[in-house]
Design an enzyme around this catalytic site. Structure first.
Site, PDB file in Angstrom:
ATOM      1  N   SER A   3       0.810  -1.209   0.000  1.00 47.24           N
ATOM      2  CA  SER A   3       0.000   0.000   0.000  1.00 47.24           C
ATOM      3  C   SER A   3       0.852   1.272   0.000  1.00 47.24           C
ATOM      4  O   SER A   3       1.517   1.575  -0.980  1.00 47.24           O
ATOM      5  CB  SER A   3      -0.953  -0.045   1.196  1.00 47.24           C
ATOM      6  OG  SER A   3      -1.972   0.896   1.075  1.00 47.24           O
TER       7      SER A   3
ATOM      8  N   ASP B 128      10.521   5.872  -9.840  1.00 44.78           N
ATOM      9  CA  ASP B 128      10.155   6.604 -11.057  1.00 44.78           C
ATOM     10  C   ASP B 128      10.975   7.875 -11.229  1.00 44.78           C
ATOM     11  O   ASP B 128      11.342   8.247 -12.349  1.00 44.78           O
ATOM     12  CB  ASP B 128       8.664   6.950 -11.041  1.00 44.78           C
ATOM     13  CG  ASP B 128       7.794   5.712 -11.199  1.00 44.78           C
ATOM     14  OD1 ASP B 128       8.289   4.693 -11.724  1.00 44.78           O
ATOM     15  OD2 ASP B 128       6.614   5.753 -10.790  1.00 44.78           O
TER      16      ASP B 128
ATOM     17  N   LYS C 117      -0.793  -4.333  -3.259  1.00 42.17           N
ATOM     18  CA  LYS C 117      -2.097  -3.791  -2.846  1.00 42.17           C
ATOM     19  C   LYS C 117      -2.206  -2.367  -3.356  1.00 42.17           C
ATOM     20  O   LYS C 117      -1.667  -1.432  -2.780  1.00 42.17           O
ATOM     21  CB  LYS C 117      -2.202  -3.835  -1.319  1.00 42.17           C
ATOM     22  CG  LYS C 117      -3.405  -3.094  -0.717  1.00 42.17           C
ATOM     23  CD  LYS C 117      -4.699  -3.826  -0.951  1.00 42.17           C
ATOM     24  CE  LYS C 117      -5.816  -3.292  -0.031  1.00 42.17           C
ATOM     25  NZ  LYS C 117      -6.150  -1.878  -0.209  1.00 42.17           N
TER      26      LYS C 117
END
Length: 687
Positions: free
Chosen positions: A473, A484, A498
């Site tokens: 999560s 990224d 998740k």
């Protein structure tokens, strides 16, 4: 993963002084017929409407979905194909394309008809097992050269009762043999197994119409995704207590699988997580209070097991468990846990330093361990300036570590199951200038972009993020953003996956936990299902077929949306091949890294076993072979490090908390030093 009738609402036990007695109630002569109530019929229609208009995934309730509900309901009841025969399934097949119309009209007849026969079959089977148990003499020899299939999910339904009789004969013999191999004599094993069977009989006779309704509704709701669940009024109360964290306990999430109570996950900072012994996928088979005898809980209802585990703060509960990596139910261990409140302080980020020698010079790698993404919401809402939060604590720790002249920083998110989204978002901001951190797409397709508006950066040095299968999560949002932006290396094993958002909708009868949105990285990739794949991967000892979003039936798929424009802070992608090569060289030479890889290979070998022998000598030989392999691996590691070899597995010392003895942290530090070396080389080439 096997699913069963008792895979109901996952129950988080956090406390209560309530315990239950262990005396068996009188078993009735016959099981009554269960029927739906008017409130359940209305709730079914309400659930249909809420799913149609509120769920993230658009699914039409039609004949095709009706068939899937039917098959999933059968799987929940008899996933191991141990009760129903093919003839009985043929009789039920008339309902395959009728359940959709029934749900829309609140007609639950089919579900209760199927369940009532199931309940009769279970009662009959337990009674026959009790009779058969009496035929075993106390000196019975387990010499048959036969085996029991562990997972029958993909088998055909039994042709007749005679075929099921043969299966249950093997199951009974295996249960007795497992108890004998765990150290009991056969007379005690028979007594224990008799109690277990009586407990199962008691459980099935105590089934209420609400239990049936919840199982059936979740056979429907979970086709949308595994996190969408109907919760009965009693389950709703348990869930709401959990969300408030208002009680003391040991901090674990449980579910029932077959006759066992299984650990799903641990509450970060809770007593179990801090003790470090109980793991996801472990099975709890016994519970004891302080110094009292351990009560066998195989076959108990989940709520009964939870009530027995609950207790007053500072009291001790002892759990008898079968470890997730055990090859045999006879392999058990006792874990003692002191019940306590899950405090914010226990979840708070902590710092340490790993010292590494590089070319004769000591290098310091700062470590910040974040068990959960937390914030003191009450203090924050009250406008208190000194409220606690993950980001505030990490900022303070970064400043302290930088004053100690660290050469690099590792953010340790292993076993971090998530928490406050706002904290994952603001934590990314400590390492980048202002920019997007995560995208949230709702059921209507609208995408909201969350980001860091603060241009300041708390730490600009070399960074790595350490994750594992239990990082989920909010942890995945943070790790994904760092990856990224090419702000730091992601190291470890593939995360949980998740990537969905749930909210709870009250109903007139119970409540519905509904998936309403999905997370996406700024690259456009979802964190759902696949999680975050590390740049450099370590061996994982967690079984991905049992733990993780991909292990859950009907999990929403991985997909992509449009990427958000973002800068990259370093040429990590260019350095990655060299970093991987250097890591691999060490992995083939470092005793601790070699040990991790060898352990992973052994556990995968153990998990690949599809059947278990009913021959006592064969079982003993297999158990001794595996123990010898585990001991040999440990002693190879110890010898390579100049340590004294051990004579038996039980001599292995408890895991040290010193970060300098944590192989994954040490190697992450070395990878950071490699990255620093490559960066310095690149700068020298430019100059």
């Amino acid at each position: 993963m096997i699913t069963t009738v008792t895979r109901r609402l996952l129950a988080l036990f956090l406390a209560s002084s309530l315990t239950i007695g262990t005396a068996l109630a009188e078993v009735p002569d016959a099981i009554g017929t269960l029927a739906p109530t008017e409130s359940q019929q209305k709730a079914a229609q309400d659930i249909v409407e809420r799913l149609n208009y509120g769920h993230y995934r658009e699914v039409e309730l039609n004949d095709q979905l009706s068939k899937e509900i039917y098959l999933h309901f059968l799987e929940e009841l008899d996933g191991n194909k141990a009760y129903f025969t093919q003839a009985e399934i043929n009789r039920f097949n008339k309902y395959q394309h009728l359940l959709d119309d029934g749900l829309k009209e609140g007609d639950l007849t089919a579900a209760f008809e199927i369940y009532n026969l199931y309940q009769q079959k279970v009662e009959s089977r337990i009674q026959s097992q009790l009779r058969l148990l009496d035929t075993f003499s106390d000196d019975y020899a387990f010499k048959r050269h036969d085996a029991l299939m562990i997972d029958r999910k993909d088998f055909a339904w039994a042709a007749d009762e005679k075929e099921l009789d043969q299966l249950w004969d093997k199951r009974l013999e295996n249960s007795l043999l497992s108890l004998k191999l765990s150290g009991k004599d056969l007379a005690d094993a028979k007594k224990t197994l008799k109690r277990r069977l009586e407990n199962q009989l008691k459980r099935i006779t105590q089934t209420r119409s609400e239990d049936v309704f919840q199982i059936y509704m979740n056979a429907y709701t979970q086709l949308y995704d595994p996190h969408t669940q109907y919760q009965s009024p009693r389950s709703s109360e348990t869930f709401n207590i959990r969300m408030k964290l208002s009680l003391e306990g040991i901090g674990a999430l449980l579910q029932t699988e077959d006759e066992f109570t299984k650990v799903v996950s641990l509450v970060p900072g809770g007593p179990v997580a801090k003790a470090g012994e109980l793991k996801p996928a472990d099975k709890i088979i016994g519970v004891g209070q302080d110094d009292e005898n351990i009560v066998d809980v195989v076959g108990w209802r989940l709520d009964e097991v939870v009530d027995l585990i609950r207790g007053p703060k500072a009291s001790t509960v002892r759990l008898q468990v079968i470890p997730a990596n055990a090859t045999d139910n006879s392999q058990t261990q006792i874990i003692s846990i002191v019940r306590n409140t899950v405090k914010l302080e226990d979840q708070a980020a902590k710092k340490s330093i790993v010292t590494l020698n590089e070319n004769g010079e000591d290098k310091k790698i700062g470590i910040i361990d974040i068990p959960a993404f937390y914030v003191d919401f009450d203090a924050w809402r009250q406008g208190k300036e000194d409220y606690r939060s993950t980001t505030r604590d990490v900022l303070r720790l970064i400043n302290e570590l930088q004053s100690e002249d660290i050469d690099g920083l590792v953010i340790d998110l292993r076993n971090n199951g998530g928490g406050a989204l706002q904290e994952a978002n603001s934590l990314v901001g400590l390492f980048i200038e202002r920019g997007a951190t995560v995208q949230v797409r709702n059921a209507e397709g609208r995408i909201d972009i969350l980001g860091d508006p603060d241009k300041s950066i708390a730490y600009t040095g070399p960074l790595a993020v350490l994750v594992n299968r239990l990082s989920a999560s909010a942890s995945e949002i943070f790790a994904g953003a760092i990856q990224d932006y090419q702000r730091g290396l992601i190291i470890g094993s593939q995360t949980f996956g998740k990537g969905t958002v749930q909210s709870v909708t009250p109903l007139d009868h119970g409540q519905l936990k509904l998936t309403r949105a999905k997370f996406y990285r700024i690259s456009g990739e979802s964190t759902q299902h696949m999680g975050v794949v590390p740049d450099i991967q370590y061996p994982s000892l967690v079984d991905t077929e049992q733990v993780g979003e991909s292990a859950l039936e009907f999990a929403l798929p991985w997909d992509k949306v449009q990427a958000v424009r973002h800068k990259e802070y370093s040429p990590l992608s260019l350095w990655l091949p060299e970093l991987k090569e250097r890591h691999q060289t060490r992995a083939e030479q470092d005793p601790d890294l070699m040990y991790l890889a060898a352990q992973q290979a052994l556990f995968e070998q153990m998990r690949s076993v599809k059947q278990i022998s009913l021959n006592e000598q064969a079982r003993k030989a297999e158990s001794e072979r595996i123990e010898a392999q585990q001991l040999a691996l440990e002693n190879e590691r110890r010898t390579a490090k100049g340590l004294q070899p051990l004579e038996k597995l039980s001599d292995i010392p408890d895991k040290e908390e010193d970060p300098n003895q944590d192989a994954e942290l040490v190697e992450s530090g070395r990878i950071l030093l490699d990255m620093i070396d490559l960066a310095n080389t690149a700068m020298a080439d430019v100059d």
